[in-house]
Design a protein around this motif. Structure first.
Motif, PDB file in Angstrom:
ATOM      1  N   PRO A 155      24.759  62.100  21.630  1.00  0.00           N
ATOM      2  CA  PRO A 155      25.026  61.741  23.035  1.00  0.00           C
ATOM      3  C   PRO A 155      24.691  60.270  23.326  1.00  0.00           C
ATOM      4  CG  PRO A 155      23.945  63.874  22.934  1.00  0.00           C
ATOM      5  CD  PRO A 155      23.881  63.294  21.543  1.00  0.00           C
ATOM      6  N   LEU A 156      23.646  59.728  22.726  1.00  0.00           N
ATOM      7  CA  LEU A 156      23.302  58.314  22.934  1.00  0.00           C
ATOM      8  C   LEU A 156      24.423  57.417  22.418  1.00  0.00           C
ATOM      9  CD1 LEU A 156      20.510  59.491  23.569  1.00  0.00           C
ATOM     10  CD2 LEU A 156      19.506  57.728  22.136  1.00  0.00           C
ATOM     11  N   THR A 158      27.480  58.152  22.178  1.00  0.00           N
ATOM     12  CA  THR A 158      28.588  58.315  23.113  1.00  0.00           C
ATOM     13  C   THR A 158      28.343  57.457  24.358  1.00  0.00           C
ATOM     14  OG1 THR A 158      28.765  60.557  22.241  1.00  0.00           O
ATOM     15  CG2 THR A 158      29.991  60.084  24.251  1.00  0.00           C
ATOM     16  N   GLY A 159      27.082  57.349  24.731  1.00  0.00           N
ATOM     17  CA  GLY A 159      26.714  56.496  25.863  1.00  0.00           C
ATOM     18  C   GLY A 159      26.927  55.016  25.567  1.00  0.00           C
ATOM     19  N   ALA A 186      24.163  69.515  21.161  1.00  0.00           N
ATOM     20  CA  ALA A 186      24.303  68.174  21.743  1.00  0.00           C
ATOM     21  C   ALA A 186      25.501  67.441  21.136  1.00  0.00           C
ATOM     22  CB  ALA A 186      23.024  67.361  21.526  1.00  0.00           C
ATOM     23  N   GLU A 189      28.612  68.746  22.875  1.00  0.00           N
ATOM     24  CA  GLU A 189      28.691  68.233  24.241  1.00  0.00           C
ATOM     25  C   GLU A 189      29.179  66.780  24.222  1.00  0.00           C
ATOM     26  OE1 GLU A 189      25.495  69.104  26.915  1.00  0.00           O
ATOM     27  OE2 GLU A 189      25.009  70.993  25.923  1.00  0.00           O
ATOM     28  N   ALA A 190      28.703  66.043  23.239  1.00  0.00           N
ATOM     29  CA  ALA A 190      29.133  64.644  23.126  1.00  0.00           C
ATOM     30  C   ALA A 190      30.606  64.554  22.737  1.00  0.00           C
ATOM     31  CB  ALA A 190      28.263  63.920  22.099  1.00  0.00           C
ATOM     32  N   LEU A 193      32.637  65.151  25.923  1.00  0.00           N
ATOM     33  CA  LEU A 193      32.612  64.015  26.864  1.00  0.00           C
ATOM     34  C   LEU A 193      33.419  62.838  26.329  1.00  0.00           C
ATOM     35  CD1 LEU A 193      28.855  64.207  27.865  1.00  0.00           C
ATOM     36  CD2 LEU A 193      30.769  64.410  29.451  1.00  0.00           C
ATOM     37  N   TRP A 197      36.718  61.633  28.354  1.00  0.00           N
ATOM     38  CA  TRP A 197      36.637  60.335  29.031  1.00  0.00           C
ATOM     39  C   TRP A 197      37.216  59.191  28.194  1.00  0.00           C
ATOM     40  CZ3 TRP A 197      30.904  60.669  31.189  1.00  0.00           C
ATOM     41  CH2 TRP A 197      30.858  61.655  32.185  1.00  0.00           C
TER      42      TRP A 197
ATOM     43  N   VAL B  25      25.688  53.375  38.242  1.00  0.00           N
ATOM     44  CA  VAL B  25      26.710  54.426  38.185  1.00  0.00           C
ATOM     45  C   VAL B  25      26.044  55.740  38.578  1.00  0.00           C
ATOM     46  CG1 VAL B  25      28.298  55.678  36.683  1.00  0.00           C
ATOM     47  CG2 VAL B  25      27.865  53.267  36.263  1.00  0.00           C
ATOM     48  N   MET B  27      26.274  59.751  38.375  1.00  0.00           N
ATOM     49  CA  MET B  27      26.934  60.682  37.474  1.00  0.00           C
ATOM     50  C   MET B  27      26.261  62.042  37.576  1.00  0.00           C
ATOM     51  SD  MET B  27      27.407  59.844  33.431  1.00  0.00           S
ATOM     52  CE  MET B  27      28.381  58.362  33.550  1.00  0.00           C
ATOM     53  N   THR B  51      35.134  55.254  39.067  1.00  0.00           N
ATOM     54  CA  THR B  51      34.431  54.563  37.988  1.00  0.00           C
ATOM     55  C   THR B  51      32.928  54.531  38.241  1.00  0.00           C
ATOM     56  OG1 THR B  51      36.378  53.180  37.750  1.00  0.00           O
ATOM     57  CG2 THR B  51      34.398  52.428  36.630  1.00  0.00           C
ATOM     58  N   VAL B  54      30.882  59.608  39.134  1.00  0.00           N
ATOM     59  CA  VAL B  54      31.528  60.274  38.007  1.00  0.00           C
ATOM     60  C   VAL B  54      31.132  61.746  37.942  1.00  0.00           C
ATOM     61  CG1 VAL B  54      31.870  60.210  35.508  1.00  0.00           C
ATOM     62  CG2 VAL B  54      31.398  58.075  36.752  1.00  0.00           C
ATOM     63  N   ASP B  55      32.148  62.609  38.035  1.00  0.00           N
ATOM     64  CA  ASP B  55      31.920  64.042  37.818  1.00  0.00           C
ATOM     65  C   ASP B  55      31.757  64.316  36.327  1.00  0.00           C
ATOM     66  OD1 ASP B  55      31.939  65.250  40.349  1.00  0.00           O
ATOM     67  OD2 ASP B  55      34.133  65.187  40.439  1.00  0.00           O
ATOM     68  N   THR B  56      30.773  65.122  35.995  1.00  0.00           N
ATOM     69  CA  THR B  56      30.578  65.491  34.585  1.00  0.00           C
ATOM     70  C   THR B  56      30.862  66.977  34.405  1.00  0.00           C
ATOM     71  OG1 THR B  56      28.287  66.203  34.825  1.00  0.00           O
ATOM     72  CG2 THR B  56      28.663  63.850  34.435  1.00  0.00           C
ATOM     73  N   PRO B  57      31.153  67.362  33.184  1.00  0.00           N
ATOM     74  CA  PRO B  57      31.168  68.802  32.896  1.00  0.00           C
ATOM     75  C   PRO B  57      29.740  69.365  33.003  1.00  0.00           C
ATOM     76  CG  PRO B  57      31.855  67.510  30.967  1.00  0.00           C
ATOM     77  CD  PRO B  57      31.423  66.539  32.004  1.00  0.00           C
ATOM     78  N   SER B  59      27.051  70.126  31.332  1.00  0.00           N
ATOM     79  CA  SER B  59      26.773  69.698  29.970  1.00  0.00           C
ATOM     80  C   SER B  59      25.594  68.729  30.011  1.00  0.00           C
ATOM     81  CB  SER B  59      28.053  69.013  29.441  1.00  0.00           C
ATOM     82  OG  SER B  59      27.952  68.639  28.103  1.00  0.00           O
ATOM     83  N   GLU B  60      24.442  69.234  30.457  1.00  0.00           N
ATOM     84  CA  GLU B  60      23.328  68.336  30.774  1.00  0.00           C
ATOM     85  C   GLU B  60      22.856  67.522  29.569  1.00  0.00           C
ATOM     86  OE1 GLU B  60      23.405  71.490  31.838  1.00  0.00           O
ATOM     87  OE2 GLU B  60      23.390  71.363  34.029  1.00  0.00           O
ATOM     88  N   ALA B  61      22.742  68.162  28.409  1.00  0.00           N
ATOM     89  CA  ALA B  61      22.286  67.408  27.234  1.00  0.00           C
ATOM     90  C   ALA B  61      23.278  66.291  26.918  1.00  0.00           C
ATOM     91  CB  ALA B  61      22.131  68.339  26.028  1.00  0.00           C
ATOM     92  N   GLY B  62      24.562  66.590  27.069  1.00  0.00           N
ATOM     93  CA  GLY B  62      25.595  65.611  26.780  1.00  0.00           C
ATOM     94  C   GLY B  62      25.560  64.448  27.753  1.00  0.00           C
ATOM     95  N   PHE B  63      25.622  64.740  29.047  1.00  0.00           N
ATOM     96  CA  PHE B  63      25.762  63.607  29.978  1.00  0.00           C
ATOM     97  C   PHE B  63      24.454  62.864  30.218  1.00  0.00           C
ATOM     98  CE2 PHE B  63      25.384  66.902  33.435  1.00  0.00           C
ATOM     99  CZ  PHE B  63      24.433  66.310  34.259  1.00  0.00           C
ATOM    100  N   GLY B  65      22.159  62.485  27.890  1.00  0.00           N
ATOM    101  CA  GLY B  65      22.052  61.676  26.679  1.00  0.00           C
ATOM    102  C   GLY B  65      22.991  60.487  26.729  1.00  0.00           C
ATOM    103  N   LEU B  66      24.198  60.719  27.246  1.00  0.00           N
ATOM    104  CA  LEU B  66      25.156  59.619  27.401  1.00  0.00           C
ATOM    105  C   LEU B  66      24.576  58.549  28.336  1.00  0.00           C
ATOM    106  CD1 LEU B  66      28.968  59.925  27.912  1.00  0.00           C
ATOM    107  CD2 LEU B  66      27.637  58.648  29.576  1.00  0.00           C
TER     108      LEU B  66
END
Lengths: 371, 325
Positions: A155-156, A158-159, A186, A189-190, A193, A197, B25, B27, B51, B54-57, B59-63, B65-66
């Protein structure tokens, strides 16, 4: 490895050169002789660095303690992957990886002295002795670690790609993971996303066949990279023992990321000769014969050396010289690490908060630390 | 001074910071088109576009972490957790990655992320949705933890949180979202780590934060009127960094202390406070340190009983009377 310090002596008669010659791929055909030699040199520098770190790990220091504590996950056997991928980096390309990170760190251009010092837990280490083997970082080289939890860095990564896109920079993030990581939530999930996106990231699965001591057959259903299809991502697969093949595949995927802002997954087949970590007895889940097979037939350094000699780019004398320099560099890194001081107890609470490290600019009040 | 809700105060803070800094941002799940699961972000999409909002799925670990990864490259993500209870599925991202990356890189990397959302019981949503993890979060050096009780505090503290270069976890309260308070129109910020004496008193100090501040203020009125007891209410506002000096000064003045918190008792924020108070004000205490917490069980669903499981004004009054006895 070899008994005498000669790279040439390592060449086995059966060293394989694939029928498909990836040296002809445009991204490789364009390489100068110097650049070809540099790819080789970086691989052998990683190898010698890690061999030296292993000796330090296993040896005692003069005061009777260990030079290197904790885990030491060696990359030996996988060098062509990091070197091939990182050799394609432009100024807006970024790298993040897991805990088997020495190869990536050297491949992005980190100096081996602070890398070795970090293993020794010294203040001169790249993370001031606070991260250790699994946690190398060099933001000035676009290298964002070095992460200890399987799949947690994806995920990082991806960030990083998200930030590139948000900032309007044309670049790509390479998010490396081992084959064991593909079963972590994880990662999925990445994937979702990144595809949803349109983020410029290449997910790189370094498939060395074993998630710690559990073989791929016992841990993962189906082809690993093919899982990308479920997220509407393209994927590729290649042999990671040939640095040219790695570069040829990665170039396509990085171009997809940079030019079309689309993520993708690549699975690069590779092999580690050492255990999952040095502490791993490595005799419960695979045979010595299997390890020797890879060493003898697919070693990435030997494959590369063989090709460079065949191309006439490298001579035996120059190869020996490069190897001697790599050994000397590793020795010099170990000497630097050995001679460097440890952090002091006063250093323990530094680098925790930006604010506590910048007291003049601190805006918050109250106690940040407790006893 | 205009009266606005706690919800609007947070929204105004977000809007002002989005306007001030293009790297901010917002999110999270349902923050944009849906205008926020609790309408905190209502209207932000229309103003700032997709921009920035931002709506996320789901997917807490994903977003999360992002967001951590993006913050390393200079983005200032303000991530909404629909409930802080959902932090458990992003635990590794929040407390391994966000909390540790600066340290493990020897100070080379900053993580200026804000994670915000409600963290409270009392809404009859059962144990999975009623966690109050401020103690768990604050146990991790490298992070900051804020729990505002009023609209004024929520706005000023969130603006500071967004400007902070360290990861800040901002714990709101669904029951407070509709509460109105005076909030100036002119811009202001409240520094993190600064407690606020919400009521001045002489006989006993209540140290508290979040919705328990409101309970304590209601209790204090009754205690003054019916029992002649003058209670001082210290609102911590921020758990880490902790303004312990204000707590200490109040305890030294009143010589009695009750900690009120919507936490499970074991190893709570109050546990830490009690340790610090006895360590630094032992000779000033006229009695043992008292603590009122949530009754020690997972959050019960049954609506009237959940009210009794949590601190409430009635329980605060009883606890003060016990401490004064």
């Amino acid at each position: 490895m070899s008994k005498k310090p000669s790279a040439i002596a390592d060449i086995k008669a059966e060293s394989a050169v694939k029928a498909t010659d990836y040296a002809l791929a445009p991204i490789n055909a364009a390489l100068s002789s110097t650049q070809r030699i540099e790819l080789y040199r970086t691989m052998i520098r990683i190898r010698r660095f890690e061999e030296r770190s292993l000796r330090a790990y296993q040896g005692k220091n003069p005061s009777g303690g260990t030079n290197i504590g904790g885990f030491l996950h060696l990359y030996i056997g996988q060098e062509a992957v990091a070197v091939g991928c990182c050799s394609l980096m432009g100024k807006n390309d970024h790298v993040i990886t897991a805990y088997r990170d020495h190869g990536h760190a050297i491949a992005v251009g980190m100096d081996t002295k602070p890398l070795m010092a970090e293993l020794y837990g010294k203040i001169t280490g790249c993370s001031k002795g606070k991260g250790g083997s699994m946690h190398y970082f060099a933001p000035d080289k676009n290298f964002w670690g070095g992460h200890g939890i399987v799949g947690g860095q994806i995920p990082l990564g991806t960030g990083l790609a998200y930030a590139l896109k948000y900032q309007g920079k044309k670049g790509a993030a390479m998010a490396f993971m081992g084959d064991g990581a593909v079963n972590q939530g994880a990662v999925h999930e990445a994937y979702n996303l990144a595809s949803l996106w349109n983020l410029p990231v290449v997910f790189v699965i370094e498939n060395n066949g074993y998630s710690m001591g559990t073989s791929q057959a016992r841990s993962s259903a189906g082809q690993l990279a093919k899982r990308a299809e479920g997220y509407n991502m393209t994927w590729g697969q290649c042999d990671g023992h040939d640095v040219y093949e790695v570069r040829a595949l990665m170039d396509k995927h990085l171009t997809l990321a940079r030019e079309q802002s689309r993520p993708s997954t690549v699975e690069i087949d590779t092999y580690r000769y050492r255990g999952h970590s040095v502490a791993d007895p490595d005799n419960t889940y695979r045979t010595k014969t299997e390890i020797e097979e890879y060493r003898n037939k697919k070693d990435p350094i030997q494959v590369s050396l063989h090709k460079l000699l065949a191309e006439g780019v490298l001579t035996e004398t120059l190869a020996d010289q490069i190897d001697a320099e790599a050994r000397a560099e590793a020795e010099s890194a170990a000497e630097f690490a050995d001679a460097s001081p440890y952090p002091t107890p006063d250093d323990i609470q530094k680098d925790v908060y930006w604010e506590s490290d910048h007291p003049a600019q601190r805006k918050s009040e109250g106690r940040l630390f407790f006893d | 001074m205009p009266q606005i809700t706690y919800r609007e105060a947070i929204r105004h803070a977000l809007a002002e910071e989005l306007t001030r800094d293009p790297n901010v941002v917002v999110m999270g799940e349902e923050v944009a088109q849906f205008n926020g699961a609790y309408k905190v972000t209502d209207g932000l999409l229309a103003t700032f576009g997709p921009t920035r909002i931002v709506d996320t799925p789901i997917s807490e670990a994903g977003f999360i972490g992002l967001g951590v990864g993006a913050s390393m490259l200079g983005i200032r993500p303000v991530m909404e957790l629909m409930f802080w209870s959902f932090y458990s599925v992003a635990f590794d991202q929040i407390l391994n990655n966000a909390a540790n990356v600066r340290y493990m890189s020897g100070g080379q990397i900053n993580c200026p992320i804000v994670i915000r959302g409600p963290a409270n019981g009392g809404t009859n949503v059962g144990a999975t949705h009623s966690h109050t993890p401020e103690n768990v979060l604050a146990n991790h050096p490298g992070v900051k933890v804020v729990v505002p009780a009023t609209a004024y505090d929520a706005k000023g503290l969130l603006k500071s949180a967004i400007r902070d270069n360290d990861p800040v976890f901002f714990l709101e309260n669904t029951i407070l979202y509709g509460d109105k308070g005076e909030v100036p129109e002119a811009e202001y910020v409240i520094p993190l780590g600064k407690a606020d004496i919400k009521r001045v008193g002489a006989d006993l100090t209540i140290v508290t934060y979040g919705r328990c501040v409101i309970h304590s203020l209601k209790a204090a009125e009754v205690l003054e009127k019916d029992h002649g007891i003058s209670v001082e209410v210290v609102d911590l506002r921020t758990i880490r960094p902790l303004d312990f000096d204000t707590v200490l000064a109040s305890v030294k003045k009143t010589n009695r202390v009750l900690i009120v918190e919507e936490q499970k008792p074991f190893a709570s924020v109050g546990t830490q406070l009690a340790y610090m108070i006895q360590r630094e004000a032992f000779d000033d205490l006229d009695g043992p340190i008292h603590r009122l917490a949530t009754i020690d069980a997972p959050a019960i669903y049954s609506p009237p009983v959940e009210t009794e499981q949590l601190p409430n004004p009635g329980r605060v009054i009883k606890a003060v009377l016990a401490a004064m006895a």
